[in-house]
Design a protein around this motif. Structure first.
Motif, PDB file in Angstrom:
ATOM      1  N   ILE A 289       0.823  -1.232   0.064  1.00  0.00           N
ATOM      2  CA  ILE A 289       0.025  -0.158   0.063  1.00  0.00           C
ATOM      3  C   ILE A 289       0.969   1.190   0.149  1.00  0.00           C
ATOM      4  O   ILE A 289       1.941   1.347   0.863  1.00  0.00           O
ATOM      5  CB  ILE A 289      -1.057  -0.061   1.098  1.00  0.00           C
ATOM      6  CG1 ILE A 289      -1.863  -1.298   1.333  1.00  0.00           C
ATOM      7  CG2 ILE A 289      -1.833   1.294   1.497  1.00  0.00           C
ATOM      8  CD1 ILE A 289      -2.515  -1.313   2.362  1.00  0.00           C
ATOM      9  N   ILE A 290       0.679   2.040  -1.225  1.00  0.00           N
ATOM     10  CA  ILE A 290       1.511   3.228  -1.175  1.00  0.00           C
ATOM     11  C   ILE A 290       0.615   4.479  -0.930  1.00  0.00           C
ATOM     12  O   ILE A 290      -0.265   4.709  -1.634  1.00  0.00           O
ATOM     13  CB  ILE A 290       2.121   3.351  -2.400  1.00  0.00           C
ATOM     14  CG1 ILE A 290       3.074   1.937  -2.689  1.00  0.00           C
ATOM     15  CG2 ILE A 290       3.000   4.695  -2.781  1.00  0.00           C
ATOM     16  CD1 ILE A 290       3.762   2.170  -4.115  1.00  0.00           C
ATOM     17  N   LEU A 291       1.005   5.327   0.212  1.00  0.00           N
ATOM     18  CA  LEU A 291       0.237   6.366   0.354  1.00  0.00           C
ATOM     19  C   LEU A 291       1.104   7.727  -0.123  1.00  0.00           C
ATOM     20  O   LEU A 291       2.017   8.038   0.517  1.00  0.00           O
ATOM     21  CB  LEU A 291       0.360   6.585   1.788  1.00  0.00           C
ATOM     22  CG  LEU A 291      -0.455   5.490   2.752  1.00  0.00           C
ATOM     23  CD1 LEU A 291      -0.619   5.874   4.184  1.00  0.00           C
ATOM     24  CD2 LEU A 291      -2.015   5.163   2.105  1.00  0.00           C
ATOM     25  N   ASP A 292       0.477   8.254  -1.171  1.00  0.00           N
ATOM     26  CA  ASP A 292       1.096   9.220  -1.950  1.00  0.00           C
ATOM     27  C   ASP A 292       0.116  10.260  -2.212  1.00  0.00           C
ATOM     28  O   ASP A 292       0.426  11.131  -3.170  1.00  0.00           O
ATOM     29  CB  ASP A 292       1.857   8.496  -3.087  1.00  0.00           C
ATOM     30  CG  ASP A 292       2.854   9.574  -3.778  1.00  0.00           C
ATOM     31  OD1 ASP A 292       3.355  10.590  -3.013  1.00  0.00           O
ATOM     32  OD2 ASP A 292       3.245   9.492  -5.106  1.00  0.00           O
ATOM     33  N   ALA A 293      -0.728  10.839  -1.403  1.00  0.00           N
ATOM     34  CA  ALA A 293      -1.936  11.822  -1.692  1.00  0.00           C
ATOM     35  C   ALA A 293      -1.306  13.013  -1.293  1.00  0.00           C
ATOM     36  O   ALA A 293      -0.536  13.317  -0.313  1.00  0.00           O
ATOM     37  CB  ALA A 293      -3.147  11.288  -0.862  1.00  0.00           C
ATOM     38  N   PHE A 294      -1.451  14.193  -2.113  1.00  0.00           N
ATOM     39  CA  PHE A 294      -0.946  15.469  -1.718  1.00  0.00           C
ATOM     40  C   PHE A 294      -1.961  16.408  -2.202  1.00  0.00           C
ATOM     41  O   PHE A 294      -2.388  16.322  -3.548  1.00  0.00           O
ATOM     42  CB  PHE A 294       0.273  15.739  -2.672  1.00  0.00           C
ATOM     43  CG  PHE A 294       0.882  16.882  -2.272  1.00  0.00           C
ATOM     44  CD1 PHE A 294       1.146  17.264  -1.062  1.00  0.00           C
ATOM     45  CD2 PHE A 294       1.013  17.796  -3.228  1.00  0.00           C
ATOM     46  CE1 PHE A 294       2.134  18.437  -0.653  1.00  0.00           C
ATOM     47  CE2 PHE A 294       1.706  19.061  -2.971  1.00  0.00           C
ATOM     48  CZ  PHE A 294       2.345  19.483  -1.780  1.00  0.00           C
ATOM     49  N   ASN A 295      -2.397  17.494  -1.687  1.00  0.00           N
ATOM     50  CA  ASN A 295      -3.511  18.347  -1.860  1.00  0.00           C
ATOM     51  C   ASN A 295      -2.867  19.656  -2.475  1.00  0.00           C
ATOM     52  O   ASN A 295      -3.716  20.581  -3.007  1.00  0.00           O
ATOM     53  CB  ASN A 295      -4.425  18.630  -0.938  1.00  0.00           C
ATOM     54  CG  ASN A 295      -4.049  19.232   0.323  1.00  0.00           C
ATOM     55  OD1 ASN A 295      -2.705  19.912   0.349  1.00  0.00           O
ATOM     56  ND2 ASN A 295      -4.510  19.461   1.406  1.00  0.00           N
ATOM     57  N   GLY A 296      -1.527  19.978  -2.680  1.00  0.00           N
ATOM     58  CA  GLY A 296      -1.023  21.124  -2.927  1.00  0.00           C
ATOM     59  C   GLY A 296      -0.329  21.997  -2.006  1.00  0.00           C
ATOM     60  O   GLY A 296       0.484  22.674  -2.289  1.00  0.00           O
ATOM     61  N   ASP A 297      -0.790  21.506  -0.895  1.00  0.00           N
ATOM     62  CA  ASP A 297       0.146  22.154   0.270  1.00  0.00           C
ATOM     63  C   ASP A 297       0.606  20.886   1.197  1.00  0.00           C
ATOM     64  O   ASP A 297       1.680  21.379   1.700  1.00  0.00           O
ATOM     65  CB  ASP A 297      -0.953  22.811   1.350  1.00  0.00           C
ATOM     66  CG  ASP A 297      -1.627  24.122   0.832  1.00  0.00           C
ATOM     67  OD1 ASP A 297      -0.857  24.710   0.165  1.00  0.00           O
ATOM     68  OD2 ASP A 297      -2.803  24.363   0.511  1.00  0.00           O
ATOM     69  N   TYR A 298      -0.186  19.907   1.391  1.00  0.00           N
ATOM     70  CA  TYR A 298       0.503  18.779   2.078  1.00  0.00           C
ATOM     71  C   TYR A 298      -0.376  17.645   1.965  1.00  0.00           C
ATOM     72  O   TYR A 298      -1.345  17.494   1.173  1.00  0.00           O
ATOM     73  CB  TYR A 298       0.410  19.118   3.675  1.00  0.00           C
ATOM     74  CG  TYR A 298       1.526  18.384   4.567  1.00  0.00           C
ATOM     75  CD1 TYR A 298       2.886  18.627   4.588  1.00  0.00           C
ATOM     76  CD2 TYR A 298       1.186  17.415   5.335  1.00  0.00           C
ATOM     77  CE1 TYR A 298       4.105  18.108   5.529  1.00  0.00           C
ATOM     78  CE2 TYR A 298       2.147  16.745   6.307  1.00  0.00           C
ATOM     79  CZ  TYR A 298       3.463  16.869   6.034  1.00  0.00           C
ATOM     80  OH  TYR A 298       4.458  16.345   6.739  1.00  0.00           O
ATOM     81  N   ILE A 299      -0.238  16.574   2.952  1.00  0.00           N
ATOM     82  CA  ILE A 299      -0.799  15.466   2.653  1.00  0.00           C
ATOM     83  C   ILE A 299      -2.358  15.993   3.306  1.00  0.00           C
ATOM     84  O   ILE A 299      -2.529  16.387   4.347  1.00  0.00           O
ATOM     85  CB  ILE A 299      -0.255  14.398   3.576  1.00  0.00           C
ATOM     86  CG1 ILE A 299       1.052  13.986   3.449  1.00  0.00           C
ATOM     87  CG2 ILE A 299      -1.227  13.028   3.545  1.00  0.00           C
ATOM     88  CD1 ILE A 299       1.913  13.135   4.394  1.00  0.00           C
TER      89      ILE A 299
END
Length: 294
Positions: free
Chosen positions: A157-167
């Motif tokens: 499971i790879i957690l690599d989400a980013f919203n432009g500022d941070y996770i």
């Protein structure tokens, strides 16, 4: 997709002027695709143009650009031949493409909240989909909740989400990590792309420990990204590690991943806990967004 690396023209080695080849406003963010010589990058913020979420070399897409993507493959020192892979956050689809090439029989599910990102990954970053590699438009936490109900299990499971500022905050809490753990197969590993320089560093570390116990930090550069490896059964012995490095070295060479060097950046928190024991754990009720301004 979550790739907050400060990439300057000097660091990349290109001197030509960046050119915007695509720009759009999605439901969630500003999306830009820029080219600088041979380098093509996905960016999420017009005001912070040096922050790239994903990049490829047009002349050699196999060659990985970012250090964090290379560090992610430290996971393969803990698991062998993953069959079911879940990636939360697509970016340009680089990780999915590489894993698919390394393990063509693996089932890879990519989850991305923004449909515009998936389209850009297809159109500009050669993101590949087939009967084994899929993408789904959904919030990562909702996807994992539903996967748990269906009793799905993933080796990697790879957690690599980013919203432009941070996770995104809801993907950093104890409750979320418990949900992730519930869909992790026995012997599998969670690889999370996060940061060494964030003011949330200690809180994130305490939260991972609260759910997964001892974990591994992977980093080769100070004040840069770190990869957290969690949920695995046990760290391999020196002999097992050497065997895996020998096996993986030729496989990862085309992607410019020096797995031996990466292995040297792996530090277990078992005897190297670098946060105070009274550090507050992040929860759905306590997730201080003001600390994201680092």
């Amino acid at each position: 997709m979550f790739k907050y690396l400060l990439v300057t023209l000097l660091l990349i080695g290109f001197s030509s002027q960046a050119k915007v080849i695509h720009q759009e406003r999605s439901l969630y963010r500003n999306i830009l695709v820029e080219e600088t010589g041979d380098l093509r990058c996905l960016k999420f913020d017009e005001k912070a143009r040096k922050s790239s979420q994903s990049c490829i070399y047009k002349s050699n897409p196999q060659k990985l650009v970012f250090n964090y993507t290379k560090l992610t493959f430290a996971s393969l020192l803990l698991i062998d031949n993953p069959k079911n892979v879940l990636i939360i956050g697509l970016g340009g689809g680089t990780l999915s493409n590489v894993i698919s090439e390394l393990y063509p029989d693996a089932m890879i599910e990519n989850v991305e909240i923004d449909p515009a990102v998936i389209k850009v990954a297809r159109d500009y970053f050669a993101f590949k989909e087939n009967d084994k590699v899929t993408s789904k438009v959904q919030d990562g936490r909702i996807f994992i909740k539903r996967a748990a109900i269906q009793q799905a299990k993933y080796d990697w499971i790879i957690l690599d989400a980013f919203n432009g500022d941070y996770i995104p905050e809801h993907l950093l809490t104890k409750e979320f990590f418990a949900e992730v753990k519930s869909v992790l197969a026995d012997g599998g590993v969670v690889a999370a792309n996060t940061f060494s320089s964030s003011k949330l560093y200690e809180h994130e570390s305490a939260t991972y420990e609260a759910v997964f116990g001892d974990f591994i930090n992977v980093s080769t550069e100070k004040n840069s990204n770190r990869i957290i490896l969690a949920g695995f059964n046990k760290f391999p012995s020196p002999a097992q590690l050497a065997q895996r490095i020998e096996k993986l070295t030729p496989l990862l060479a085309p992607y410019r991943v020096d797995i031996k060097a990466v292995s040297e950046g792996m530090i277990s928190t078992k005897d190297n806990k670098d946060w105070p024991s009274d550090t507050k754990v992040l929860t759905d009720q306590y997730s201080p967004a003001n600390l994201l301004n680092f």
